[in-house]
Design a protein around this motif. Structure first.
Motif, PDB file in Angstrom:
ATOM      1  N   ALA A  37      56.058 -12.018  79.531  1.00  0.00           N
ATOM      2  CA  ALA A  37      56.166 -12.182  78.084  1.00  0.00           C
ATOM      3  C   ALA A  37      54.822 -12.499  77.439  1.00  0.00           C
ATOM      4  CB  ALA A  37      57.164 -13.294  77.757  1.00  0.00           C
ATOM      5  N   ASP A  38      53.938 -13.165  78.209  1.00  0.00           N
ATOM      6  CA  ASP A  38      52.631 -13.559  77.691  1.00  0.00           C
ATOM      7  C   ASP A  38      51.585 -13.365  78.795  1.00  0.00           C
ATOM      8  OD1 ASP A  38      50.367 -14.661  76.583  1.00  0.00           O
ATOM      9  OD2 ASP A  38      51.206 -16.681  76.363  1.00  0.00           O
ATOM     10  N   PRO A  39      50.983 -12.185  78.865  1.00  0.00           N
ATOM     11  CA  PRO A  39      50.007 -11.907  79.917  1.00  0.00           C
ATOM     12  C   PRO A  39      48.794 -12.839  79.923  1.00  0.00           C
ATOM     13  CG  PRO A  39      50.686  -9.873  78.862  1.00  0.00           C
ATOM     14  CD  PRO A  39      51.242 -11.007  78.047  1.00  0.00           C
ATOM     15  N   ASP A  40      48.564 -13.559  78.824  1.00  0.00           N
ATOM     16  CA  ASP A  40      47.453 -14.517  78.772  1.00  0.00           C
ATOM     17  C   ASP A  40      47.845 -15.902  79.286  1.00  0.00           C
ATOM     18  OD1 ASP A  40      45.677 -12.646  77.704  1.00  0.00           O
ATOM     19  OD2 ASP A  40      46.347 -13.072  75.657  1.00  0.00           O
ATOM     20  N   ALA A  41      49.109 -16.082  79.655  1.00  0.00           N
ATOM     21  CA  ALA A  41      49.572 -17.384  80.153  1.00  0.00           C
ATOM     22  C   ALA A  41      48.818 -17.745  81.429  1.00  0.00           C
ATOM     23  CB  ALA A  41      51.072 -17.351  80.419  1.00  0.00           C
ATOM     24  N   ARG A  42      48.489 -19.021  81.557  1.00  0.00           N
ATOM     25  CA  ARG A  42      47.793 -19.544  82.722  1.00  0.00           C
ATOM     26  C   ARG A  42      48.700 -20.593  83.362  1.00  0.00           C
ATOM     27  NH1 ARG A  42      43.785 -16.234  83.570  1.00  0.00           N
ATOM     28  NH2 ARG A  42      42.871 -17.808  84.904  1.00  0.00           N
ATOM     29  N   PHE A  43      48.577 -20.796  84.671  1.00  0.00           N
ATOM     30  CA  PHE A  43      49.467 -21.710  85.381  1.00  0.00           C
ATOM     31  C   PHE A  43      48.711 -22.753  86.171  1.00  0.00           C
ATOM     32  CE2 PHE A  43      51.659 -17.698  84.825  1.00  0.00           C
ATOM     33  CZ  PHE A  43      52.853 -18.108  84.259  1.00  0.00           C
ATOM     34  N   VAL A  44      49.249 -23.960  86.158  1.00  0.00           N
ATOM     35  CA  VAL A  44      48.812 -25.061  87.012  1.00  0.00           C
ATOM     36  C   VAL A  44      50.067 -25.550  87.716  1.00  0.00           C
ATOM     37  CG1 VAL A  44      47.874 -27.403  87.080  1.00  0.00           C
ATOM     38  CG2 VAL A  44      46.906 -25.715  85.500  1.00  0.00           C
ATOM     39  N   VAL A  45      50.003 -25.676  89.029  1.00  0.00           N
ATOM     40  CA  VAL A  45      51.148 -26.116  89.817  1.00  0.00           C
ATOM     41  C   VAL A  45      50.828 -27.496  90.381  1.00  0.00           C
ATOM     42  CG1 VAL A  45      52.623 -25.609  91.801  1.00  0.00           C
ATOM     43  CG2 VAL A  45      51.758 -23.735  90.383  1.00  0.00           C
ATOM     44  N   ASP A  64      49.190 -14.627  94.965  1.00  0.00           N
ATOM     45  CA  ASP A  64      49.249 -13.386  95.745  1.00  0.00           C
ATOM     46  C   ASP A  64      49.959 -12.280  94.978  1.00  0.00           C
ATOM     47  OD1 ASP A  64      47.902 -14.626  97.810  1.00  0.00           O
ATOM     48  OD2 ASP A  64      49.690 -14.887  99.069  1.00  0.00           O
ATOM     49  N   GLY A  65      50.883 -12.679  94.078  1.00  0.00           N
ATOM     50  CA  GLY A  65      51.613 -11.716  93.256  1.00  0.00           C
ATOM     51  C   GLY A  65      50.892 -11.353  91.963  1.00  0.00           C
ATOM     52  N   GLY A  66      49.667 -11.837  91.796  1.00  0.00           N
ATOM     53  CA  GLY A  66      48.874 -11.463  90.639  1.00  0.00           C
ATOM     54  C   GLY A  66      48.966 -12.406  89.446  1.00  0.00           C
ATOM     55  N   LEU A  67      49.640 -13.542  89.594  1.00  0.00           N
ATOM     56  CA  LEU A  67      49.712 -14.485  88.484  1.00  0.00           C
ATOM     57  C   LEU A  67      48.457 -15.354  88.461  1.00  0.00           C
ATOM     58  CD1 LEU A  67      53.423 -15.685  88.657  1.00  0.00           C
ATOM     59  CD2 LEU A  67      52.444 -13.845  87.311  1.00  0.00           C
ATOM     60  N   PRO A  68      47.965 -15.683  87.274  1.00  0.00           N
ATOM     61  CA  PRO A  68      46.749 -16.489  87.169  1.00  0.00           C
ATOM     62  C   PRO A  68      47.048 -17.979  87.371  1.00  0.00           C
ATOM     63  CG  PRO A  68      47.511 -15.879  84.994  1.00  0.00           C
ATOM     64  CD  PRO A  68      48.426 -15.196  85.977  1.00  0.00           C
ATOM     65  N   VAL A  69      46.872 -18.453  88.594  1.00  0.00           N
ATOM     66  CA  VAL A  69      47.053 -19.871  88.904  1.00  0.00           C
ATOM     67  C   VAL A  69      45.678 -20.523  88.829  1.00  0.00           C
ATOM     68  CG1 VAL A  69      47.818 -21.547  90.616  1.00  0.00           C
ATOM     69  CG2 VAL A  69      49.063 -19.389  90.339  1.00  0.00           C
ATOM     70  N   ASP A  70      45.469 -21.338  87.794  1.00  0.00           N
ATOM     71  CA  ASP A  70      44.170 -21.961  87.576  1.00  0.00           C
ATOM     72  C   ASP A  70      43.922 -23.153  88.485  1.00  0.00           C
ATOM     73  OD1 ASP A  70      43.483 -20.147  85.628  1.00  0.00           O
ATOM     74  OD2 ASP A  70      44.018 -21.446  83.963  1.00  0.00           O
ATOM     75  N   ALA A  71      44.981 -23.862  88.855  1.00  0.00           N
ATOM     76  CA  ALA A  71      44.789 -25.047  89.694  1.00  0.00           C
ATOM     77  C   ALA A  71      46.081 -25.406  90.410  1.00  0.00           C
ATOM     78  CB  ALA A  71      44.334 -26.231  88.851  1.00  0.00           C
ATOM     79  N   VAL A  72      45.916 -26.075  91.537  1.00  0.00           N
ATOM     80  CA  VAL A  72      47.018 -26.687  92.269  1.00  0.00           C
ATOM     81  C   VAL A  72      46.649 -28.159  92.420  1.00  0.00           C
ATOM     82  CG1 VAL A  72      48.351 -26.732  94.407  1.00  0.00           C
ATOM     83  CG2 VAL A  72      47.496 -24.554  93.518  1.00  0.00           C
TER      84      VAL A  72
END
Length: 92
Positions: A37-45, A64-72
């Motif tokens: 829905a928002d290709p610019d979304a960034r993720f922190v887990v 690995d699936g191409g999502l932008p994970v900025d930090a864990v």
């Protein structure tokens, strides 16, 4: 974790989720839905104690699936197990 979520929302991060390790499949699907829905979304887990391994696995799978994970972020990841390198990202 609920108070952390609330504080992050107040700080301007409107899309904050939390759940137990058994929500991993749902969280993975939700991350993919949000990204579609928002290709610019960034993720922190973030993982806490016994949830550190599942959080790491979630983040690796997402990246690995191409999502932008900025930090864990791993908070107190099982203490000695993490310090000795025995923390596993393959937990399901």
């Amino acid at each position: 974790m609920l108070s952390l979520r609330d504080e992050l929302c107040r700080a301007g991060f409107p899309m904050v989720y939390y759940g137990q390790a058994f929500y991993r499949g749902w969280l993975d699907a939700e991350m993919r839905r949000v990204h579609a829905a928002d290709p610019d979304a960034r993720f922190v887990v973030l993982g806490y104690e016994a949830g550190a391994g599942p959080a790491l696995a979630l983040a690796r799978g997402a990246a690995d699936g191409g999502l932008p994970v900025d930090a864990v972020v791993l908070l107190d990841p099982l203490g000695a197990a993490a310090a000795s390198g025995r923390l596993s990202a393959s937990w399901d």
